[in-house]
Design a protein around this motif. Sequence first.
Motif, PDB file in Angstrom:
ATOM      1  N   GLN A  45       8.395 118.055  29.358  1.00 29.31           N
ATOM      2  CA  GLN A  45       6.941 118.135  29.371  1.00 29.31           C
ATOM      3  C   GLN A  45       6.558 118.902  30.625  1.00 29.31           C
ATOM      4  O   GLN A  45       6.897 118.481  31.730  1.00 29.31           O
ATOM      5  CB  GLN A  45       6.316 116.746  29.445  1.00 29.31           C
ATOM      6  CG  GLN A  45       6.600 115.856  28.269  1.00 29.31           C
ATOM      7  CD  GLN A  45       6.062 114.465  28.561  1.00 29.31           C
ATOM      8  OE1 GLN A  45       6.645 113.737  29.343  1.00 29.31           O
ATOM      9  NE2 GLN A  45       4.948 114.121  27.935  1.00 29.31           N
ATOM     10  N   MET A  46       5.876 120.024  30.447  1.00 30.81           N
ATOM     11  CA  MET A  46       5.477 120.844  31.591  1.00 30.81           C
ATOM     12  C   MET A  46       4.161 121.537  31.294  1.00 30.81           C
ATOM     13  O   MET A  46       3.782 121.696  30.134  1.00 30.81           O
ATOM     14  CB  MET A  46       6.531 121.920  31.874  1.00 30.81           C
ATOM     15  CG  MET A  46       7.876 121.396  32.322  1.00 30.81           C
ATOM     16  SD  MET A  46       9.014 122.736  32.749  1.00 30.81           S
ATOM     17  CE  MET A  46       9.508 123.305  31.127  1.00 30.81           C
ATOM     18  N   TYR A  47       3.521 121.972  32.366  1.00 35.01           N
ATOM     19  CA  TYR A  47       2.390 122.865  32.227  1.00 35.01           C
ATOM     20  C   TYR A  47       2.469 123.898  33.332  1.00 35.01           C
ATOM     21  O   TYR A  47       3.148 123.709  34.339  1.00 35.01           O
ATOM     22  CB  TYR A  47       1.053 122.109  32.243  1.00 35.01           C
ATOM     23  CG  TYR A  47       0.679 121.472  33.558  1.00 35.01           C
ATOM     24  CD1 TYR A  47      -0.202 122.100  34.436  1.00 35.01           C
ATOM     25  CD2 TYR A  47       1.188 120.231  33.916  1.00 35.01           C
ATOM     26  CE1 TYR A  47      -0.550 121.513  35.638  1.00 35.01           C
ATOM     27  CE2 TYR A  47       0.843 119.633  35.113  1.00 35.01           C
ATOM     28  CZ  TYR A  47      -0.028 120.276  35.961  1.00 35.01           C
ATOM     29  OH  TYR A  47      -0.369 119.692  37.156  1.00 35.01           O
ATOM     30  N   SER A  48       1.791 125.012  33.110  1.00 32.62           N
ATOM     31  CA  SER A  48       1.780 126.106  34.072  1.00 32.62           C
ATOM     32  C   SER A  48       0.361 126.339  34.550  1.00 32.62           C
ATOM     33  O   SER A  48      -0.534 126.597  33.731  1.00 32.62           O
ATOM     34  CB  SER A  48       2.322 127.388  33.432  1.00 32.62           C
ATOM     35  OG  SER A  48       2.075 128.497  34.282  1.00 32.62           O
ATOM     36  N   GLY A  49       0.167 126.239  35.833  1.00 34.33           N
ATOM     37  CA  GLY A  49      -1.132 126.543  36.411  1.00 34.33           C
ATOM     38  C   GLY A  49      -1.442 128.028  36.356  1.00 34.33           C
ATOM     39  O   GLY A  49      -2.601 128.429  36.375  1.00 34.33           O
ATOM     40  N   ARG A  50      -0.426 128.852  36.280  1.00 37.44           N
ATOM     41  CA  ARG A  50      -0.602 130.317  36.252  1.00 37.44           C
ATOM     42  C   ARG A  50      -1.096 130.805  34.895  1.00 37.44           C
ATOM     43  O   ARG A  50      -1.955 131.663  34.814  1.00 37.44           O
ATOM     44  CB  ARG A  50       0.716 131.030  36.577  1.00 37.44           C
ATOM     45  CG  ARG A  50       1.316 130.639  37.889  1.00 37.44           C
ATOM     46  CD  ARG A  50       0.569 131.253  39.024  1.00 37.44           C
ATOM     47  NE  ARG A  50       1.295 131.014  40.259  1.00 37.44           N
ATOM     48  CZ  ARG A  50       0.839 131.345  41.439  1.00 37.44           C
ATOM     49  NH1 ARG A  50      -0.321 131.926  41.549  1.00 37.44           N
ATOM     50  NH2 ARG A  50       1.533 131.087  42.500  1.00 37.44           N
ATOM     51  N   THR A  51      -0.520 130.260  33.813  1.00 37.65           N
ATOM     52  CA  THR A  51      -0.854 130.744  32.472  1.00 37.65           C
ATOM     53  C   THR A  51      -1.772 129.784  31.707  1.00 37.65           C
ATOM     54  O   THR A  51      -2.326 130.160  30.685  1.00 37.65           O
ATOM     55  CB  THR A  51       0.424 130.944  31.631  1.00 37.65           C
ATOM     56  OG1 THR A  51       1.046 129.671  31.411  1.00 37.65           O
ATOM     57  CG2 THR A  51       1.381 131.908  32.313  1.00 37.65           C
ATOM     58  N   GLY A  52      -1.865 128.538  32.172  1.00 29.93           N
ATOM     59  CA  GLY A  52      -2.647 127.528  31.465  1.00 29.93           C
ATOM     60  C   GLY A  52      -1.905 126.927  30.271  1.00 29.93           C
ATOM     61  O   GLY A  52      -2.450 126.094  29.561  1.00 29.93           O
ATOM     62  N   GLU A  53      -0.659 127.328  30.075  1.00 25.26           N
ATOM     63  CA  GLU A  53       0.121 126.847  28.932  1.00 25.26           C
ATOM     64  C   GLU A  53       0.713 125.465  29.216  1.00 25.26           C
ATOM     65  O   GLU A  53       0.967 125.117  30.361  1.00 25.26           O
ATOM     66  CB  GLU A  53       1.261 127.826  28.615  1.00 25.26           C
ATOM     67  CG  GLU A  53       0.758 129.186  28.203  1.00 25.26           C
ATOM     68  CD  GLU A  53       1.856 130.225  28.134  1.00 25.26           C
ATOM     69  OE1 GLU A  53       1.711 131.155  27.338  1.00 25.26           O
ATOM     70  OE2 GLU A  53       2.847 130.126  28.898  1.00 25.26           O
ATOM     71  N   ARG A  54       0.938 124.740  28.128  1.00 26.25           N
ATOM     72  CA  ARG A  54       1.580 123.421  28.190  1.00 26.25           C
ATOM     73  C   ARG A  54       2.710 123.387  27.184  1.00 26.25           C
ATOM     74  O   ARG A  54       2.658 124.055  26.152  1.00 26.25           O
ATOM     75  CB  ARG A  54       0.594 122.313  27.849  1.00 26.25           C
ATOM     76  CG  ARG A  54      -0.496 122.146  28.875  1.00 26.25           C
ATOM     77  CD  ARG A  54      -1.424 120.985  28.546  1.00 26.25           C
ATOM     78  NE  ARG A  54      -2.322 120.740  29.657  1.00 26.25           N
ATOM     79  CZ  ARG A  54      -2.032 119.966  30.691  1.00 26.25           C
ATOM     80  NH1 ARG A  54      -0.889 119.345  30.754  1.00 26.25           N
ATOM     81  NH2 ARG A  54      -2.905 119.805  31.665  1.00 26.25           N
ATOM     82  N   ILE A  55       3.703 122.549  27.490  1.00 30.51           N
ATOM     83  CA  ILE A  55       4.818 122.364  26.571  1.00 30.51           C
ATOM     84  C   ILE A  55       5.223 120.888  26.583  1.00 30.51           C
ATOM     85  O   ILE A  55       5.252 120.258  27.642  1.00 30.51           O
ATOM     86  CB  ILE A  55       6.009 123.291  26.935  1.00 30.51           C
ATOM     87  CG1 ILE A  55       7.058 123.306  25.840  1.00 30.51           C
ATOM     88  CG2 ILE A  55       6.589 122.931  28.277  1.00 30.51           C
ATOM     89  CD1 ILE A  55       8.103 124.406  26.020  1.00 30.51           C
TER      90      ILE A  55
END
Length: 188
Positions: A45-55
């Motif tokens: 479970q992760m998210y990226s502050g750079r792209t706004g994407e979540r997984i």
Amino acid sequence: MSDSASCVSRRTILRAFAATMVAAAPTYSKAAGFLRGGGDIRKLQMYSGRTGERIDVIYWIDGKYIKESLKEINVFMRDWRQNKAIAMDTRTLDIMSASHNLMGTSEPYLMLSGYRSPQTNAYLRSRSSGVARNSLHMKGQAADLRLKSRSVGQMSQAAASFQAGGVGSYYGSNFVHMDCGTVRSWRG
């Protein structure tokens, strides 16, 4: 609360790990012992502050990696500056997943850096002395991660307890580097 009281002790980590232990067969030769405690399901479970994407993806079930899930992880962990992805090393994914499980949190990782192209690594090196010339990020073997609910010390102890790769503790920047390279630890 003191720093030592807020950190998870090695004994606590080992106790928590033993409590969740499920005998699963290692999936590659020279498998690290932490894989035997990974359980029947491994997820990230992760998210990226750079792209706004979540997984939020299960990438391993009953001893088998799920190809479609790995592709999804590879795209998520891509070099967003160059929009390039490579196959992330599953050993690093396993370290990340096992560490997350060990810390007992449902909060997703904030991924600061996964794969880095040589161009991006060179750019970051020009701006910081803390970026390695031959970074394992360029091989898809490293990730820089943060959790709001866990300290750098707690995350580092969890990852280092598996003795399966490198763990860098960056207290000033509030993140932990995890990789599947040689076993070592450092403070950045």
